[in-house]
Design an enzyme around this catalytic site. Structure first.
Site, PDB file in Angstrom:
ATOM      1  N   CYS A 124      45.312  54.898  33.321  1.00 19.94           N
ATOM      2  CA  CYS A 124      46.721  54.839  32.962  1.00 19.94           C
ATOM      3  C   CYS A 124      46.881  55.472  31.588  1.00 19.94           C
ATOM      4  O   CYS A 124      46.178  55.088  30.647  1.00 19.94           O
ATOM      5  CB  CYS A 124      47.196  53.378  32.940  1.00 19.94           C
ATOM      6  SG  CYS A 124      48.850  53.116  32.275  1.00 19.94           S
ATOM      7  N   CYS A 135      51.561  60.974  33.825  1.00 21.44           N
ATOM      8  CA  CYS A 135      51.429  59.569  34.235  1.00 21.44           C
ATOM      9  C   CYS A 135      50.667  59.597  35.543  1.00 21.44           C
ATOM     10  O   CYS A 135      50.924  60.455  36.399  1.00 21.44           O
ATOM     11  CB  CYS A 135      52.810  58.932  34.424  1.00 21.44           C
ATOM     12  SG  CYS A 135      52.794  57.314  35.244  1.00 21.44           S
ATOM     13  N   THR A 136      49.739  58.672  35.728  1.00 20.54           N
ATOM     14  CA  THR A 136      48.900  58.731  36.926  1.00 20.54           C
ATOM     15  C   THR A 136      49.683  58.468  38.209  1.00 20.54           C
ATOM     16  O   THR A 136      49.198  58.776  39.297  1.00 20.54           O
ATOM     17  CB  THR A 136      47.718  57.746  36.819  1.00 20.54           C
ATOM     18  OG1 THR A 136      48.207  56.432  36.527  1.00 20.54           O
ATOM     19  CG2 THR A 136      46.750  58.184  35.735  1.00 20.54           C
ATOM     20  N   HIS A 137      50.889  57.912  38.093  1.00 18.37           N
ATOM     21  CA  HIS A 137      51.738  57.763  39.279  1.00 18.37           C
ATOM     22  C   HIS A 137      52.298  59.104  39.756  1.00 18.37           C
ATOM     23  O   HIS A 137      52.530  59.300  40.961  1.00 18.37           O
ATOM     24  CB  HIS A 137      52.919  56.834  38.979  1.00 18.37           C
ATOM     25  CG  HIS A 137      52.602  55.380  39.017  1.00 18.37           C
ATOM     26  ND1 HIS A 137      51.855  54.755  38.037  1.00 18.37           N
ATOM     27  CD2 HIS A 137      52.933  54.405  39.904  1.00 18.37           C
ATOM     28  CE1 HIS A 137      51.748  53.463  38.321  1.00 18.37           C
ATOM     29  NE2 HIS A 137      52.396  53.231  39.448  1.00 18.37           N
ATOM     30  N   GLY A 186      54.450  51.596  31.072  1.00 15.78           N
ATOM     31  CA  GLY A 186      55.149  52.557  30.228  1.00 15.78           C
ATOM     32  C   GLY A 186      56.429  52.029  29.610  1.00 15.78           C
ATOM     33  O   GLY A 186      56.953  52.612  28.660  1.00 15.78           O
ATOM     34  N   THR A 224      49.443  55.276  29.486  1.00 15.94           N
ATOM     35  CA  THR A 224      50.009  54.335  28.520  1.00 15.94           C
ATOM     36  C   THR A 224      48.949  53.356  28.039  1.00 15.94           C
ATOM     37  O   THR A 224      48.840  53.074  26.834  1.00 15.94           O
ATOM     38  CB  THR A 224      51.186  53.565  29.150  1.00 15.94           C
ATOM     39  OG1 THR A 224      52.187  54.504  29.567  1.00 15.94           O
ATOM     40  CG2 THR A 224      51.790  52.592  28.156  1.00 15.94           C
ATOM     41  N   ASP A 229      44.856  50.120  36.629  1.00 20.83           N
ATOM     42  CA  ASP A 229      46.152  50.709  36.272  1.00 20.83           C
ATOM     43  C   ASP A 229      47.178  49.596  36.438  1.00 20.83           C
ATOM     44  O   ASP A 229      46.874  48.522  36.979  1.00 20.83           O
ATOM     45  CB  ASP A 229      46.465  51.896  37.189  1.00 20.83           C
ATOM     46  CG  ASP A 229      47.809  52.557  36.888  1.00 20.83           C
ATOM     47  OD1 ASP A 229      48.182  52.601  35.696  1.00 20.83           O
ATOM     48  OD2 ASP A 229      48.483  53.003  37.823  1.00 20.83           O
TER      49      ASP A 229
END
Length: 257
Positions: free
Chosen positions: A74, A188-190, A43, A76, A10
């Site tokens: 990720c 979003c993985t965050h 992103g 994006t 990521d």
């Protein structure tokens, strides 16, 4: 190849939300996690740059570490580069992530679903195809969340709180009533690392959805189908980073404390 590691990468710590699900589903596997935090966040980068970084990272994980599968953790990066990676390495298992619109459709009762993601994800052709195929199933409220992934990456808690509040307010009414959003996709993985903040801001009946469990199930299915899954022994994680590794280590320690 059975004992070879699984690569996962990521732009930063966000992919740890995917790694957590992978480790739960595949406890015997070895993982190599690469955080490209010197170039985060993806992103807000152009597509060509993201494709270049994805190819470079995949090449290193394959050439140096001999991975048996690659997880692009990720949204994006998946949207920009997943097909390119599969074209370059056709014999490698390559798994991407996408905003969990399909699981959200299965959960919603009001048929109104919020989707938070980066501008890069929401503007991608891959997302457009996914969205178009589900428009008949529910109404999706799409919200780009500029700066949120970076704030989470840097551990800027007050800014994370401010941005979560700003973007949820911009999406309209949440709840279980008619015309209210009852399901929120963290695209979003965050963003799962801000789940507690979202839960405090939203009514109790609102459900949060992210792609980690689905990615883990797909990875397990493909590994077993190819005869590459480890069935015994302790798994583990090796950490790599293009920038300072301390944020990654700090977040990982908190994740598995």
């Amino acid at each position: 190849m059975t004992d070879a590691p699984i690569g996962i990468f990521d732009s930063g710590v966000g992919g740890l939300s995917i790694l957590s699900a992978l480790r739960a589903a595949l406890p015997h596997e070895h993982f190599i996690y690469y955080a490209d935090n010197a170039n985060a966040p993806y992103g807000e980068r152009d597509e060509g740059f993201v494709q270049e970084r994805c190819a470079a990272i995949a090449g290193d994980l394959i050439g140096t570490h001999g991975i048996k599968a690659l997880v692009v953790a990720c949204n994006t990066a998946t949207a920009a580069a997943i097909q390119q990676l599969r074209d370059i390495w056709p014999s490698l298992i390559v798994i991407g992530v996408e905003p969990a619109l399909k699981p959200a459709v299965a959960l919603t009762r009001t048929r109104r679903i919020g989707v938070m993601a980066t501008r890069g994800t929401l503007a991608s052709a891959k997302f457009a195809t996914l969205h178009a195929g589900l428009k008949a199933e529910a109404h999706f409220v799409l919200q780009p969340c500029d700066g949120l992934a970076e704030a989470i990456e840097l551990g800027q808690t007050p800014l994370v709180q401010e941005l979560c509040e700003r973007y949820t307010n911009a999406m309209g009414k949440f709840g279980s009533g008619a015309a209210q959003i009852d399901t929120l996709v963290l695209g979003c993985t965050h963003y799962p690392f801000a789940a507690d903040t979202f839960l405090k801001l939203l009514p109790d009946e609102v459900q949060l959805v992210h792609p980690g469990p689905a990615v883990a199930r797909q990875c397990a299915r493909l590994l077993r189908g190819a005869g590459l899954a480890r069935s015994s022994g302790a798994g583990g994680v090796q950490w790599l980073s293009s920038g300072p590794i301390e944020p990654l280590q700090r977040m990982a320690a908190a994740q598995w404390a």
